[in-house]
Design a protein around this motif. Structure first.
Motif, PDB file in Angstrom:
ATOM      1  N   HIS A  37       0.851  -1.206  -0.469  1.00 27.87           N
ATOM      2  CA  HIS A  37      -0.247  -0.112   0.408  1.00 27.87           C
ATOM      3  C   HIS A  37       0.753   1.050  -0.221  1.00 27.87           C
ATOM      4  O   HIS A  37       1.193   1.840   0.540  1.00 27.87           O
ATOM      5  CB  HIS A  37      -0.810  -0.147   0.900  1.00 27.87           C
ATOM      6  N   LEU A  38       2.197   1.402  -0.753  1.00 26.53           N
ATOM      7  CA  LEU A  38       3.224   2.210  -1.111  1.00 26.53           C
ATOM      8  C   LEU A  38       2.770   3.390  -1.842  1.00 26.53           C
ATOM      9  O   LEU A  38       2.309   2.878  -2.722  1.00 26.53           O
ATOM     10  CB  LEU A  38       4.224   1.578  -0.823  1.00 26.53           C
ATOM     11  N   ALA A  39       3.124   4.068  -1.713  1.00 29.64           N
ATOM     12  CA  ALA A  39       2.475   5.737  -2.591  1.00 29.64           C
ATOM     13  C   ALA A  39       3.815   5.851  -3.455  1.00 29.64           C
ATOM     14  O   ALA A  39       5.087   5.547  -3.480  1.00 29.64           O
ATOM     15  CB  ALA A  39       2.543   7.346  -1.924  1.00 29.64           C
ATOM     16  N   GLN A  40       3.915   6.451  -4.261  1.00 29.64           N
ATOM     17  CA  GLN A  40       4.844   6.357  -5.510  1.00 29.64           C
ATOM     18  C   GLN A  40       5.520   7.695  -5.312  1.00 29.64           C
ATOM     19  O   GLN A  40       6.930   8.108  -6.056  1.00 29.64           O
ATOM     20  CB  GLN A  40       4.332   6.831  -6.949  1.00 29.64           C
ATOM     21  N   ALA A  41       4.867   8.659  -4.481  1.00 25.71           N
ATOM     22  CA  ALA A  41       5.922   9.776  -4.537  1.00 25.71           C
ATOM     23  C   ALA A  41       5.433  10.628  -3.094  1.00 25.71           C
ATOM     24  O   ALA A  41       4.404  10.652  -2.454  1.00 25.71           O
ATOM     25  CB  ALA A  41       5.016  10.920  -4.984  1.00 25.71           C
ATOM     26  N   LEU A 129       6.411  17.901 -12.710  1.00 26.48           N
ATOM     27  CA  LEU A 129       5.088  17.830 -12.101  1.00 26.48           C
ATOM     28  C   LEU A 129       4.519  16.785 -12.761  1.00 26.48           C
ATOM     29  O   LEU A 129       3.519  15.905 -11.946  1.00 26.48           O
ATOM     30  CB  LEU A 129       4.304  19.132 -11.852  1.00 26.48           C
ATOM     31  N   LYS A 130       4.758  16.817 -13.909  1.00 29.02           N
ATOM     32  CA  LYS A 130       3.871  15.506 -14.705  1.00 29.02           C
ATOM     33  C   LYS A 130       4.426  13.974 -14.667  1.00 29.02           C
ATOM     34  O   LYS A 130       3.777  13.340 -14.419  1.00 29.02           O
ATOM     35  CB  LYS A 130       3.973  15.693 -16.305  1.00 29.02           C
ATOM     36  N   THR A 131       5.049  13.859 -14.260  1.00 28.81           N
ATOM     37  CA  THR A 131       6.060  12.691 -13.529  1.00 28.81           C
ATOM     38  C   THR A 131       5.986  12.237 -12.090  1.00 28.81           C
ATOM     39  O   THR A 131       5.851  11.111 -12.121  1.00 28.81           O
ATOM     40  CB  THR A 131       7.788  12.730 -14.244  1.00 28.81           C
ATOM     41  N   LEU A 143      11.513  12.173  -1.448  1.00 30.44           N
ATOM     42  CA  LEU A 143      11.433  14.339  -1.664  1.00 30.44           C
ATOM     43  C   LEU A 143      11.653  14.554  -0.712  1.00 30.44           C
ATOM     44  O   LEU A 143      11.169  13.934   0.790  1.00 30.44           O
ATOM     45  CB  LEU A 143      10.418  15.258  -1.871  1.00 30.44           C
ATOM     46  N   ALA A 144      13.163  14.841   0.189  1.00 32.69           N
ATOM     47  CA  ALA A 144      13.543  15.180   1.458  1.00 32.69           C
ATOM     48  C   ALA A 144      13.699  16.067   1.867  1.00 32.69           C
ATOM     49  O   ALA A 144      14.334  17.361   0.898  1.00 32.69           O
ATOM     50  CB  ALA A 144      14.815  14.134   2.406  1.00 32.69           C
ATOM     51  N   THR A 154       1.573  22.399  -5.739  1.00 34.14           N
ATOM     52  CA  THR A 154       1.887  21.127  -6.620  1.00 34.14           C
ATOM     53  C   THR A 154       1.971  20.109  -6.075  1.00 34.14           C
ATOM     54  O   THR A 154       1.605  19.074  -6.717  1.00 34.14           O
ATOM     55  CB  THR A 154       1.405  22.609  -8.211  1.00 34.14           C
ATOM     56  N   ILE A 155       3.182  20.255  -5.932  1.00 41.06           N
ATOM     57  CA  ILE A 155       4.428  19.390  -5.583  1.00 41.06           C
ATOM     58  C   ILE A 155       3.583  18.929  -3.980  1.00 41.06           C
ATOM     59  O   ILE A 155       3.648  17.140  -4.428  1.00 41.06           O
ATOM     60  CB  ILE A 155       5.698  19.712  -5.071  1.00 41.06           C
ATOM     61  N   LEU A 156       3.534  19.120  -3.224  1.00 44.82           N
ATOM     62  CA  LEU A 156       3.108  18.529  -1.722  1.00 44.82           C
ATOM     63  C   LEU A 156       1.167  18.098  -2.528  1.00 44.82           C
ATOM     64  O   LEU A 156       1.432  17.106  -1.291  1.00 44.82           O
ATOM     65  CB  LEU A 156       2.720  20.523  -0.652  1.00 44.82           C
ATOM     66  N   SER A 157       0.668  18.847  -3.089  1.00 45.55           N
ATOM     67  CA  SER A 157      -0.239  17.913  -2.955  1.00 45.55           C
ATOM     68  C   SER A 157      -0.541  16.813  -4.332  1.00 45.55           C
ATOM     69  O   SER A 157      -1.389  15.625  -3.949  1.00 45.55           O
ATOM     70  CB  SER A 157      -1.528  18.440  -4.412  1.00 45.55           C
ATOM     71  N   ARG A 158       0.407  16.656  -4.264  1.00 49.14           N
ATOM     72  CA  ARG A 158       0.687  14.682  -5.096  1.00 49.14           C
ATOM     73  C   ARG A 158       1.557  14.240  -4.479  1.00 49.14           C
ATOM     74  O   ARG A 158       2.409  12.629  -4.956  1.00 49.14           O
ATOM     75  CB  ARG A 158       2.215  15.061  -6.492  1.00 49.14           C
ATOM     76  N   CYS A 159       2.164  14.307  -2.955  1.00 52.46           N
ATOM     77  CA  CYS A 159       2.917  13.910  -2.073  1.00 52.46           C
ATOM     78  C   CYS A 159       1.583  13.424  -1.341  1.00 52.46           C
ATOM     79  O   CYS A 159       1.090  13.501  -0.601  1.00 52.46           O
ATOM     80  CB  CYS A 159       4.253  14.409  -1.799  1.00 52.46           C
ATOM     81  N   GLN A 160       2.111  12.144  -0.605  1.00 54.10           N
ATOM     82  CA  GLN A 160       2.187  11.566   0.700  1.00 54.10           C
ATOM     83  C   GLN A 160       3.305  12.003   1.506  1.00 54.10           C
ATOM     84  O   GLN A 160       4.363  11.707   1.537  1.00 54.10           O
ATOM     85  CB  GLN A 160       1.917   9.893   0.488  1.00 54.10           C
ATOM     86  N   ILE A 161       3.132  12.934   2.425  1.00 63.21           N
ATOM     87  CA  ILE A 161       4.207  13.682   3.324  1.00 63.21           C
ATOM     88  C   ILE A 161       3.598  12.993   4.712  1.00 63.21           C
ATOM     89  O   ILE A 161       2.510  12.448   5.075  1.00 63.21           O
ATOM     90  CB  ILE A 161       3.180  14.609   3.712  1.00 63.21           C
TER      91      ILE A 161
END
Length: 615
Positions: A37-41, A129-131, A143-144, A154-161
């Motif tokens: 159940h691991l996210a891709q970002a 963004l697209k990738t 990302l660290a 827009t980057i934050l919304s595509r990541c699991q924080i």
């Protein structure tokens, strides 16, 4: 000789269980791997040295591990680390995107760890963004960053924080203890706590400090060696300073501060540490807050022992004074004097654990001078007719201001009985009374008059009055009343005859007295008209307006008391008339003054015309 490997690298965690102080995040990542159940970002954010890159490497290794590889396999070909601080352009991101398309040769996933991602330029973020939103199935981005607020939304919304927290002092100290045991180093618990506090929540910094102190002290790691090497002020200094403050020993306290300065510490460091020491003493005063004290068990015992000597009020006042010095230190031109003044203020605090009431302090170990009410004099000192009818007993003939004697015990009993019957009295305003003159002139009295307060010492009572008791409040009320009511026959009041010249003389004397006191307006109002004597000892004056009349009537009590005393006549009355036409007698403007002078001397017009003068 084998090359030395720093502890931060040598003891870098290899599994999630080895990560210190991030159990919530490591458990979440482990469960995500186990349940597929691991996210891709993923975005790892938090302060330095808390395990962001370490967790990213452990994650990259575990998702590629299937149990068939050998123990030392690190899947180096599947893990790509990019430092965004130096590779932050659009071209660097384009090269990364080209690499993402190629599937891994060994394992299932390619893991791209982008460190310090907040350093990417705006164009690089947009190109990524697209990738990041739709990567290939074999690609995972981690990302660290230490500054999440610099990353675009827009980057934050595509990541699991995942927010990493600072390593607590206790967790860091426990891990340092584990490393010290592995290396065969005998380390004191207090020494490890000092290192953990100095690291400020960063495990990597704690390990670096540990290596430095071990190089200084060898296999024996003591608290003294740590404080000397790290330039940390030992808390024994603060224990000693607090004891001197509690003893109010200002000279020794200033000598201790001078000793601290000679060790190379500045005053700001000393006063800030003293404030922290007061805070630690305060949290020791309650069982629920002891967990906030981040020191070893030996130091906790010292803090608990000293906290019993201090009160919460003392610590609160001390914290306030020390914090005020901390705020003023940088702007002060004489910083040493500022700290010394603060220490003197701290040594002058005198709290015993509860706030003192000013009244109780005033009444402590003091005799209460009690002013007896009027009923006491009516009972103990009866009026003239009653004294003639009732002859006092022999034991009642002592210390009587009217020639008779007073029994102290009976007088005190009369006072107590009167207070019980009349707890609150309102005697109102009273008229002044003139004392008897040396020539045995008749004394001026009135139906309601003012005399010297009669004081009765009640120290002979067995029970002392408390400053907060109801009795003390009654005593205070009676003490404030220095005017008593005495009933006097009108026949006894003086009624001497006087002339208008005597009246005007004493009137002028009174005006001069109040003028010297600064009552200029009243003195001016009384000088407006010359007082005239009418029948029945009535004094008449005429004023130009009602405002002046009200001012004189408001202060007439003192005026009439003065005249009645000096003229020895209690039946004097004051009558004030308002005659607005009399206002014309006073010249205010230059024209009015000129007209006034011309009435007295008509030749003034001739002088003005001759020399062509103007007003």
């Amino acid at each position: 000789m084998e090359p030395f490997i720093v502890s931060a690298r040598k003891y870098r965690p290899q599994t999630f269980k080895d990560v210190v102080g991030q159990q919530a995040i490591t458990n979440t990542l482990q469960n995500a791997i186990d349940n597929n159940h691991l996210a891709q970002a993923l975005l790892f954010c938090g302060p330095r040295g808390v395990g962001k890159t370490t967790c990213a490497r452990i994650l990259a290794k575990q998702i590629n591990s299937d149990g068939s590889e050998h123990e030392g396999e690190d899947f180096a070909f599947n893990i790509f680390e990019l430092d965004a601080a130096s590779n932050n352009s659009v071209d660097d991101i384009r090269n990364l995107i080209d690499q993402v398309r190629i599937p891994p040769q060994v394992g299932k996933y390619k893991v791209y760890i982008i460190d310090e991602v907040h350093m990417l330029s705006q164009s690089a973020f947009n190109a990524f963004l697209k990738t990041l939103e739709e990567p290939p199935k074999h690609a995972i981005f981690i990302l660290a960053t230490t500054e999440k607020h610099k990353i675009i939304p827009t980057i934050l919304s595509r990541c699991q924080i995942f927010d990493f927290k600072r390593i607590t002092v206790n967790d860091a100290a426990e891990y340092l203890k584990y490393i010290a045991e592995n290396q065969g180093i005998d380390a004191e618990e207090d020494a490890l706590h000092i290192i953990a506090q100095k690291a400020d929540g960063a495990m990597r910094d704690a390990l670096s400090i540990f290596d430095r102190v071990v190089s200084f002290s060898g296999k024996e790691l003591t608290r003294k060696a740590v404080t000397e090497n790290l330039n940390v002020l030992d808390y024994d200094i603060y224990f000693e300073a607090t004891d001197l403050i509690l003893e109010h020993d200002i000279p020794k306290l200033l000598v201790l501060f001078n000793k601290t300065l000679s060790l190379g510490f500045d005053g700001h460091h000393f006063i800030a540490g003293l404030a922290s020491h007061f805070r630690d003493l305060m949290v020791c005063q309650h069982e629920d807050t002891i967990v906030l004290l981040e020191v070893g068990e030996k130091a906790q015992g010292k803090y608990r022992e000293q906290s019993k000597k201090t009160s919460s009020l003392f610590l609160l006042k001390g914290l306030d004074i020390a914090n005020d010095c901390d705020l003023k230190y940088k702007s002060s031109k004489n910083q040493r004097l500022l700290v010394e003044l603060t220490l003197m203020k701290l040594a002058s605090i005198d709290f015993d654990g509860e706030k003192k009431n000013p009244e109780s302090l005033a009444l402590q170990n003091k005799t209460i001078d009690f002013i007896a009410p009027a009923s006491f004099y009516q009972k103990v000192y009866p009026r003239k007719n009653e004294r003639q009818e009732n002859n006092p007993p022999e034991d009642f003939k002592k210390d009587d201001p009217k020639g008779e004697s007073v029994n102290t015990e009976e007088a005190n009993q009369v006072v107590e009985d009167d207070i019980k019957q009349n707890p609150i009295r309102d005697y109102g305003k009273t008229a002044p009374v003139s004392p008897k003159s040396e020539k045995n002139e008749p004394q001026t009295t009135s139906a309601v008059q003012e005399t010297e307060p009669k004081k009765i010492n009640i120290t002979s009572q067995k029970k002392r009055v408390s400053g907060l008791s109801l009795s003390s409040l009654k005593a205070k009320k009676e003490h404030e009343l220095n005017k008593i009511e005495v009933i006097v026959d009108e026949d006894d009041l003086p009624k001497d005859i006087f002339t208008e010249e005597d009246l005007q003389k004493h009137w002028s004397d009174f005006v001069e007295q109040i003028d010297k006191k600064g009552q200029k307006i009243l003195a001016s109002n009384l000088n407006t008209d010359i007082p005239k004597l009418r029948e029945d000892f009535t004094i008449c004056i005429e004023l130009p307006n009602s405002t002046m009349k009200k001012e004189i009537e408001r202060e007439s009590y003192e005026l009439m008391g003065h005249l009645r005393t000096k003229l020895n006549n209690h039946f004097i009355q004051l009558q004030i008339k308002v005659n607005e036409s009399s206002a014309k007698k006073f010249a205010f403007t230059p024209e009015e003054k000129y007209q006034k002078l011309r009435e007295k001397n008509p030749t003034l017009d001739l002088l003005r015309k001759e020399f062509d003068l103007d007003l």
